[in-house]
Write a protein that holds these residues in place. Structure first.
Motif, short mmCIF file in Angstrom:
data_model
loop_
_atom_site.label_atom_id
_atom_site.label_comp_id
_atom_site.label_asym_id
_atom_site.label_seq_id
_atom_site.Cartn_x
_atom_site.Cartn_y
_atom_site.Cartn_z
N LEU A 49 17.01 26.23 -31.97
CA LEU A 49 17.17 25.71 -30.22
C LEU A 49 15.99 26.19 -30.27
CD1 LEU A 49 18.16 27.12 -26.59
CD2 LEU A 49 16.31 29.03 -27.62
N GLY A 51 11.98 26.04 -27.68
CA GLY A 51 11.77 25.60 -26.34
C GLY A 51 9.32 25.64 -25.52
N ARG A 53 7.82 26.86 -22.22
CA ARG A 53 6.98 27.54 -20.51
C ARG A 53 6.49 26.46 -20.00
NH1 ARG A 53 4.63 32.82 -19.18
NH2 ARG A 53 2.56 32.11 -19.82
N LEU A 83 15.27 23.94 -24.90
CA LEU A 83 14.46 24.43 -23.40
C LEU A 83 13.78 24.81 -22.64
CD1 LEU A 83 15.52 26.58 -21.12
CD2 LEU A 83 14.96 28.38 -23.57
N ALA A 85 11.48 26.24 -20.27
CA ALA A 85 11.73 27.86 -20.10
C ALA A 85 11.36 27.48 -18.38
CB ALA A 85 11.59 28.94 -21.11
N GLN A 88 10.94 31.40 -16.74
CA GLN A 88 9.24 32.02 -17.95
C GLN A 88 8.09 31.91 -16.82
OE1 GLN A 88 8.91 32.09 -22.78
NE2 GLN A 88 10.44 33.18 -22.39
N GLN A 176 14.19 35.43 -23.39
CA GLN A 176 14.38 35.15 -24.78
C GLN A 176 15.37 35.42 -25.68
OE1 GLN A 176 10.00 34.13 -25.40
NE2 GLN A 176 10.83 33.41 -27.71
N ASP A 179 17.87 33.32 -24.55
CA ASP A 179 17.85 31.69 -24.45
C ASP A 179 18.08 31.63 -25.97
OD1 ASP A 179 16.92 31.67 -21.59
OD2 ASP A 179 14.73 31.85 -22.87
N ILE A 180 18.34 31.69 -26.59
CA ILE A 180 18.81 31.79 -28.28
C ILE A 180 20.73 32.75 -28.78
CG2 ILE A 180 18.51 32.90 -30.69
CD1 ILE A 180 15.31 32.87 -29.74
N VAL A 188 15.09 29.03 -35.66
CA VAL A 188 14.82 29.14 -34.39
C VAL A 188 12.93 28.73 -34.25
CG1 VAL A 188 13.57 30.22 -31.98
CG2 VAL A 188 15.30 30.81 -32.82
N VAL A 190 9.44 28.16 -34.83
CA VAL A 190 8.59 28.99 -33.99
C VAL A 190 7.43 29.08 -34.79
CG1 VAL A 190 10.12 30.26 -31.67
CG2 VAL A 190 9.07 31.23 -34.08
N GLN A 194 5.67 34.30 -31.62
CA GLN A 194 6.78 34.65 -31.77
C GLN A 194 7.37 35.66 -32.32
OE1 GLN A 194 7.78 32.50 -28.50
NE2 GLN A 194 5.76 33.46 -27.63
N1 TRP Z 1 8.18 32.25 -25.19
C1 TRP Z 1 8.47 30.91 -26.03
C2 TRP Z 1 6.98 30.03 -25.56
O1 TRP Z 1 6.22 30.44 -24.67
C3 TRP Z 1 8.64 29.68 -25.22
C4 TRP Z 1 10.64 29.82 -24.74
C5 TRP Z 1 11.61 30.73 -24.19
C6 TRP Z 1 11.18 30.25 -26.19
N2 TRP Z 1 12.63 31.09 -25.02
C7 TRP Z 1 12.67 30.38 -25.85
C8 TRP Z 1 11.16 29.60 -27.81
C9 TRP Z 1 13.28 31.10 -26.65
C10 TRP Z 1 11.85 29.53 -28.52
C11 TRP Z 1 13.26 30.17 -28.72
O2 TRP Z 1 6.48 29.22 -26.19
#
Ligand code: TRP
Length: 375
Positions: A49, A51, A53, A83, A85, A88, A176, A179-180, A188, A190, A194
């Motif tokens: 997963l 995502g 914003r 995702l 988001a 967010q 978040q 979300d995961i 994930v 990232v 993160q």
């Molecule tokens: N916070 C991440 C960003 O700003 C976006 C995000 C939201 C995300 N939920 C997540 C990333 C869950 C990985 C998993 O890019």
């Protein structure tokens, strides 16, 4: 139940600080290599997963930093959820902005880049009620002190220039985690920034099972999710050699045309040394341009720098412009086609949201059953 300190003075805070230490980073990099090898052997045990914003449009930093990697994982056969988001967005601003336009454009960019909606799930988390309901029990598992110490929350809060922190910003690491965990993702992808969120997600998953779980440690409700860091961290700067930011006008968006791209690169900052070399430490602006060309061409930065050599910044800029425009020619054409067909894009999101809802409903039912809240 093991009593992990939840008073904000114990284990939890140390765990978060620990996730950004050099030794811990090395472990994460090593673990990422293991995961990559595991995926190459057999992708079936993995669910990814990631995502974005939707605070703006995606740019080539997003593309090389994460989007290309998601497409690679999808194509390697990994079950992939992407995702958008949207909740967010309102963590640190007053309104939602032109959210619909941004969500549609991001969806178009995903598809143009190669995310295949038949294989991967593209969804917006505001459209998945059961995902958001998981936030409630998860919030019971963290303290305000722990959240206030979260390095990303701190950084976000500092970036808002002294503006009071909203409850949503303070708790967004928990959101978040939902979300995961709603889809039980175990990988994930990232960036380094993160990593504290991944640590927080693991802590929440563990505490949920310690407190509310089904009393069988071999069958936890939630898995331990790993970050997937890329080996060669792709750090792309803006065209002025500083952090990419739309307000500085230093980014090339995926939707920009060839002429705009050429104009922006022409204005890019370089330095006084005519000899072009790849030296990110000492010559960040020039090296960033070299890197952009290398990524666009699928070549090594040193090799690209050597090719330009003494021909100087003008020659480097011509090379970068051509490489970027060539690399994104078909992406841009496909993106425009998709945006001209909003009904299709809506259909992709409606389908992705329906599939995400089915997964979230099943997970929430499991969580409520573990908590004995089934009436
Ligand atoms: N916070 C991440 C960003 O700003 C976006 C995000 C939201 C995300 N939920 C997540 C990333 C869950 C990985 C998993 O890019």
């Amino acid at each position: 139940m093991s009593e992990e300190a939840l008073d904000g003075t114990g284990v939890a805070g140390d765990v978060l600080a620990e996730s950004t230490s050099e030794a811990s980073l090395q472990r994460t990099v090593a673990r990422s290599r293991e995961i990559e090898a595991g995926i190459a052997r057999d992708p079936s045990g993995y669910r990814v997963l990631t995502g974005d914003r939707p605070t703006g449009f995606l740019h080539i930093g997003h593309y090389f930093g994460s989007l290309a990697n998601r497409v690679r994982l999808q194509n390697a056969g990994v079950d992939t959820l992407v995702l958008i988001a949207d909740y967010q967005v309102i963590t640190d601003r007053d309104g939602v902005g032109p959210i619909k336009e941004r969500v549609m454009a991001i969806t178009a960019d995903y598809l143009a880049a190669g995310i295949d909606p038949a294989r991967s799930i593209v969804f917006t988390h505001s459209a998945v009620p059961a995902l958001n309901q998981l936030v409630l029990p998860f919030l019971s598992l963290v303290t305000d002190a722990e959240l206030r110490r979260n390095p990303t929350v701190k950084a976000e809060s500092d970036a808002t220039g002294g503006r009071p922190m909203s409850g949503l910003l303070l708790t967004y690491p928990v959101h978040q985690a939902a979300d995961i965990l709603f889809c039980k993702a175990n990988v994930v992808p990232v960036g380094k920034d993160q990593l504290p969120h991944l640590e927080q997600t693991r802590v929440i998953a563990r505490r949920f099972d310690e407190r509310y779980g089904r009393a069988d440690p071999k069958r936890p409700v939630f898995p331990q999710a790993d970050a997937l860091l890329s080996d060669r961290a792709v750090m792309i700067l803006g065209l002025d050699g500083t952090k990419m930011s739309k307000s500085r006008g230093n980014v090339i968006e995926l939707g920009m045309d060839a002429d705009t791209t050429a104009r922006l690169i022409k204005k890019a900052v370089t330095d006084a040394d005519r000899h072009i070399a790849y030296d990110p430490q000492n010559r960040p602006a020039v090296s960033n341009l070299v890197n952009l060309a290398a990524l666009s061409l699928g070549r090594e930065p040193d090799d690209v720098a050597a090719e330009v050599g003494d021909a100087g910044a003008g020659a480097l800029k011509r090379l970068v412009t051509e490489a970027v425009n060539e690399r994104f020619r078909s992406h841009r054409a496909r993106r425009a086609e998709l945006l001209a067909d909003p009904a299709y894009l809506h259909g992709v999101l409606a389908d992705g949201n329906a599939r995400a809802n089915a997964i979230a409903d099943a997970t929430l039912a499991e969580a409520r059953a573990a908590m004995q809240m089934v009436y």
